[in-house]
Enzyme design. Structure first.
Site, mmCIF file in Angstrom:
data_model
loop_
_atom_site.group_PDB
_atom_site.id
_atom_site.type_symbol
_atom_site.label_atom_id
_atom_site.label_comp_id
_atom_site.label_asym_id
_atom_site.label_seq_id
_atom_site.Cartn_x
_atom_site.Cartn_y
_atom_site.Cartn_z
ATOM 1 N N VAL A 267 37.807 67.884 27.153
ATOM 2 C CA VAL A 267 36.867 69.213 26.552
ATOM 3 C C VAL A 267 37.706 70.259 26.373
ATOM 4 O O VAL A 267 38.195 69.889 27.058
ATOM 5 C CB VAL A 267 35.108 69.971 26.946
ATOM 6 C CG1 VAL A 267 35.265 70.557 26.066
ATOM 7 C CG2 VAL A 267 34.585 68.235 26.643
ATOM 8 N N VAL A 270 43.850 71.711 25.279
ATOM 9 C CA VAL A 270 44.502 71.414 25.649
ATOM 10 C C VAL A 270 43.767 69.572 24.962
ATOM 11 O O VAL A 270 45.112 69.003 24.362
ATOM 12 C CB VAL A 270 44.946 71.016 26.769
ATOM 13 C CG1 VAL A 270 45.817 70.050 26.897
ATOM 14 C CG2 VAL A 270 45.847 72.379 27.359
ATOM 15 N N GLU A 291 32.943 61.881 24.493
ATOM 16 C CA GLU A 291 31.952 62.533 25.091
ATOM 17 C C GLU A 291 31.495 63.714 23.498
ATOM 18 O O GLU A 291 30.457 63.846 23.286
ATOM 19 C CB GLU A 291 31.956 63.336 26.314
ATOM 20 C CG GLU A 291 31.525 62.915 27.826
ATOM 21 C CD GLU A 291 32.221 63.798 28.591
ATOM 22 O OE1 GLU A 291 31.467 63.561 29.780
ATOM 23 O OE2 GLU A 291 33.094 64.954 28.226
ATOM 24 N N GLY A 385 32.274 63.939 32.759
ATOM 25 C CA GLY A 385 32.886 62.763 32.658
ATOM 26 C C GLY A 385 33.885 62.194 33.126
ATOM 27 O O GLY A 385 34.133 61.373 32.764
ATOM 28 N N LYS A 405 49.043 80.714 35.396
ATOM 29 C CA LYS A 405 49.708 82.161 36.284
ATOM 30 C C LYS A 405 51.225 82.599 36.607
ATOM 31 O O LYS A 405 51.814 83.222 36.882
ATOM 32 C CB LYS A 405 49.396 82.032 37.560
ATOM 33 C CG LYS A 405 47.226 82.047 37.647
ATOM 34 C CD LYS A 405 46.606 83.294 38.180
ATOM 35 C CE LYS A 405 45.632 83.200 37.857
ATOM 36 N NZ LYS A 405 44.556 84.484 37.161
#
Lengths: 502, 502
Positions: A267, A270, A291, A385, A405
């Site tokens: 999810v 990217v 998923e 998952g 960062k």
């Protein structure tokens, strides 16, 4: 109320329609609440909001079990009133995360395929007391038609003494028929999950319940609180290009069919960018067994590249959700939602031969992955998952930007500060710099390929220096480490704000 | 030679009987050699000894792929001549271990269920060039009847261009019929593994091959080089007692059937002691679905407690091997050998609901396990099948003595020095001190239970102190660690010879 009544097809059941407040009143302190919802899709909204109001006044806590993360009307509202004692199995909410990392909420971070069976087995601290499930409709027989996710709803309904159904009128009735609900028997009676193709239908289009088991029905019209995806940046584009090139070579080498194998994709931005990138790839007749259905999958369907997608939730961006609802009559032919126990099952992942694609917070030179913790201590989201798919896929790929960062963090470190996936589980790493194919390699071989192909040039010499010195210090041991230095990059970042040497 | 000929039932095939030296001469430098053998059971002996002699003179290396560890005539002989470039997927041989930890042999440590499919997929650096398989007999049709293990033999034979069969006359012909050989199709054509009970037979009693595919047949009469098991000590007895008490309570709580669920047990003395201990338990009609059949299983069969055991190898002690051969006509009714891809399959482990019992080198307070590395750098043996079972079992238990090296090592540390199994995978820890049931717990909850119930009193105050200070230092973060100190126990041991503070 007319609309609600149309969706409750059993006339006698309509007497169970109550307000959210009335339904929330049945919940007792310390209860285990199992809800629908997987990512901000298909979670109950009205009852949790009413429960939060009650908790604000009465000051008590419950345990919250869901499919995965859920929207702000559930996680957000119950975090604000500090109403959760224990949360499982996954979350992405800022307020929840703060409570977890302040010791004010216990959090059990589980493989998402494990949750339903562990709840049925009674391994999570008792059984589900109350199931709260969002639905499109309740059938004449009292069965529940889910909405934009399926998650653990069926098992929670099966186990719970009290079942509250939220009929959400913002969810189109055309979702009916997109679900394939299958709850396995528990050992020693379990049978094979009979899926051999991504679009095999093995269960029912509704959650079995029956009118007697439904305690309350609550109307709700609050839509899924889906969030925008980040714009696809150059690094994400580069990763997508690297992936396509890598897969093209796999086909050429005879290690992959021309239409690939079913894709699983994590999810987030990217993952979504990588899937979207396949629109411009040479691959055709793709399938997905994953998923979460995100915007990228609609791109692939619209481009005629994707034959079928199986998932456990549909969670596009706000624009994507409009697009999905508008195109529902077509999309519903190519999308199926399954319980997460099936979507994420090791059995189906290995059988179908999934290409498992997930993102890492950090990886180390020997090919271990941290998916969950910032600097080894603070929980970010959870493993989700990723472990279900990574361990059992045909080909397991982890993506990460080589730095974070603004370059003060190297995503590739001497040793991970937390471990969620081990050296035994991963085939390929992709950063914007390139691809490290570590299949069949020993730890030191992996280290060299990862440093050479994936690390950022700012950190390559430091990583090589660590590898060389550790190799020497350990007499060329199997996995060379200087234990006093292995986690020093993280310590340095926390002290100086950068992993770079001054 | 008469005996050999009786075992090669196809008369034409007898022309392929050659000496070990002749067979070994076909092997070329750099080839991938895939052999039978899983633990010191059923591995080829004559051809590897001849190959080692050849390598001593000609100085070259090959890659050695097996089922798991093998006996001294294979691993030992090829280590002595430094004839192995890359070894996979598991080993327990002193000489091999030394070469691995001196950088003189590359070692790829894999989940044992992954090996056969990865070799078929071509993911391990080419395909198997030569398969060398120990057999009881070759059938009239040219199929291979294996001996005391099955491992990856069937897949290696399927993939190899050259097949050498060692007919071992020390292996009784009565082993025929104990094997159930099933090689799954590869994705996208794979089907469910149709096992729903531990004794289900799904394949053939031989490895399919055919006369044309057999290159050479070599006679051999060297027996399996099995090793004695350590005597069952008080600590092992205590762990066995803790387990029985824990399982009795699971039955009482309704979380386990009265005859338990199929048992999986790791290899070695502690695992064997735990299984033997069940002889004096109240449990009846037990079943086993595991990798290795050890002496303890015979104890259970003889006591009338064990209905059926499925494994991939039979590796008793020297006395146990005699007992097995002598009682073969009875034992063969209750024991079946499967390919390790099936014995260790995530699909069957989850379906059957296995009780997975394995041993840890060390665990940390948050419930992660190191199964492979000494002080984070030196390879001990390998992960073996522990990950296949731990991730997918109904109930996952890890055993460890609370201390090692006469108390200078605490097996429970602030942070593992290597990670093979993560916090997401394990339900229960057992040491001689007691049981930590960590199901459903958050990291800090797990830490307290593990310190209180499993740690040794000499280290309990130090562990509690670390947990308390880390909790404070991180503001009660999800997984409190002081990164500069997390691995300091290991560093101290290496400097001072003890994890204890002076």
């Amino acid at each position: 109320m007319i609309d609600i009544k149309d969706r409750v097809r059993n006339a006698a059941l309509r007497s169970k329609i109550v307000s959210a407040e009335e339904a929330a009143a049945i919940i007792k302190p310390g209860m285990n609440i199992g809800t629908s919802g997987f990512t901000p899709a298909g979670y109950p909204k009205a009852v949790p909001l009413a429960l939060a109001e009650r908790i604000k006044k009465e000051k008590f806590k419950v345990n919250l079990w869901t499919g995965a993360s859920v929207g702000k009307e559930l996680d957000g509202a119950l975090a604000e009133c500090e109403g959760i004692q224990k949360r499982l199995p996954y979350q992405t909410n800022d307020a929840i995360r703060k409570l977890i990392n302040a010791g004010k909420m216990q959090y059990t971070d589980l493989h998402l395929s494990h949750v339903a069976q562990m709840s049925r087995y009674g391994f999570l601290g008792g059984k589900v007391d109350v199931a709260i499930v969002e639905a499109c409709a309740i059938t004449e027989e009292g069965h529940i038609v889910p909405t934009t996710s399926l998650g653990n709803s069926a098992s929670f309904v099966q186990s719970a003494d009290i079942v509250i159904v939220e009929i959400n009128t913002s969810q189109p009735l055309e979702l009916e028929g997109m679900h394939d609900v299958y709850v396995p028997l528990d050992p020693p009676n379990r049978l094979p999950v009979p899926i051999v193709k991504v679009d095999d239908r093995i269960g029912t289009p509704y959650i079995e319940c029956g009118p007697d088991k439904i305690t309350y029905i609550v109307p709700c019209d609050i839509p899924d609180y889906v969030r925008p995806l980040a714009a696809i940046d150059d690094d994400a584009k580069a990763m997508s290009q690297h992936l396509i090139k890598f897969l093209e070579n796999e086909i050429k080498q005879g290690r992959m069919p021309k239409n690939l194998l079913p894709l699983q994709s994590g999810v987030g931005s990217v993952a979504n960018a990588v899937i979207s990138g396949l629109v411009d790839s040479p691959f055709e007749n793709l399938t997905v067994f994953t998923e979460v259905i995100q915007d990228g999958m609609f791109d692939l369907i619209d481009a005629g590249k994707l034959d079928f997608a199986s998932g456990t939730s549909i969670t596009p961006s706000p624009d994507g959700l409009k697009r999905f609802y508008n195109g529902l009559s077509d999309y519903r032919k190519k999308i199926m939602l399954r319980p997460q126990e099936i979507a994420n099952s090791p059995e189906t992942a290995r059988r179908l031969g999934i290409i498992a694609m997930n993102t890492a917070i950090e990886l180390d030179i020997y090919g271990h992955v941290n998916s969950t913790h910032i600097m080894g201590t603070k929980m970010m989201n959870g493993i989700g998952g990723s472990g279900d798919f990574a361990r059992n896929g045909y080909l397991t790929i982890f993506f990460s930007n080589s730095i974070a960062k603004n370059g003060d963090i190297s995503s590739i470190v001497p040793m991970c500060s937390h471990f969620d996936h081990t050296e035994h589980d991963i085939d390929v790493f992709v950063t914007e710099r390139g691809v490290a194919d570590v299949r069949g390699l020993s730890p030191k071989e992996r280290a060299q390929v990862i440093i050479d192909n994936c690390a950022h040039p700012d950190y390559q010499p430091m990583l090589q220096d660590y590898l060389d010195r550790a190799t020497k210090a350990t007499g060329n041991a199997h996995t060379p480490h200087i234990l006093s230095e292995a986690l020093s990059w993280h310590a340095r970042f926390m002290e100086t704000g950068s992993m770079k040497l001054k």
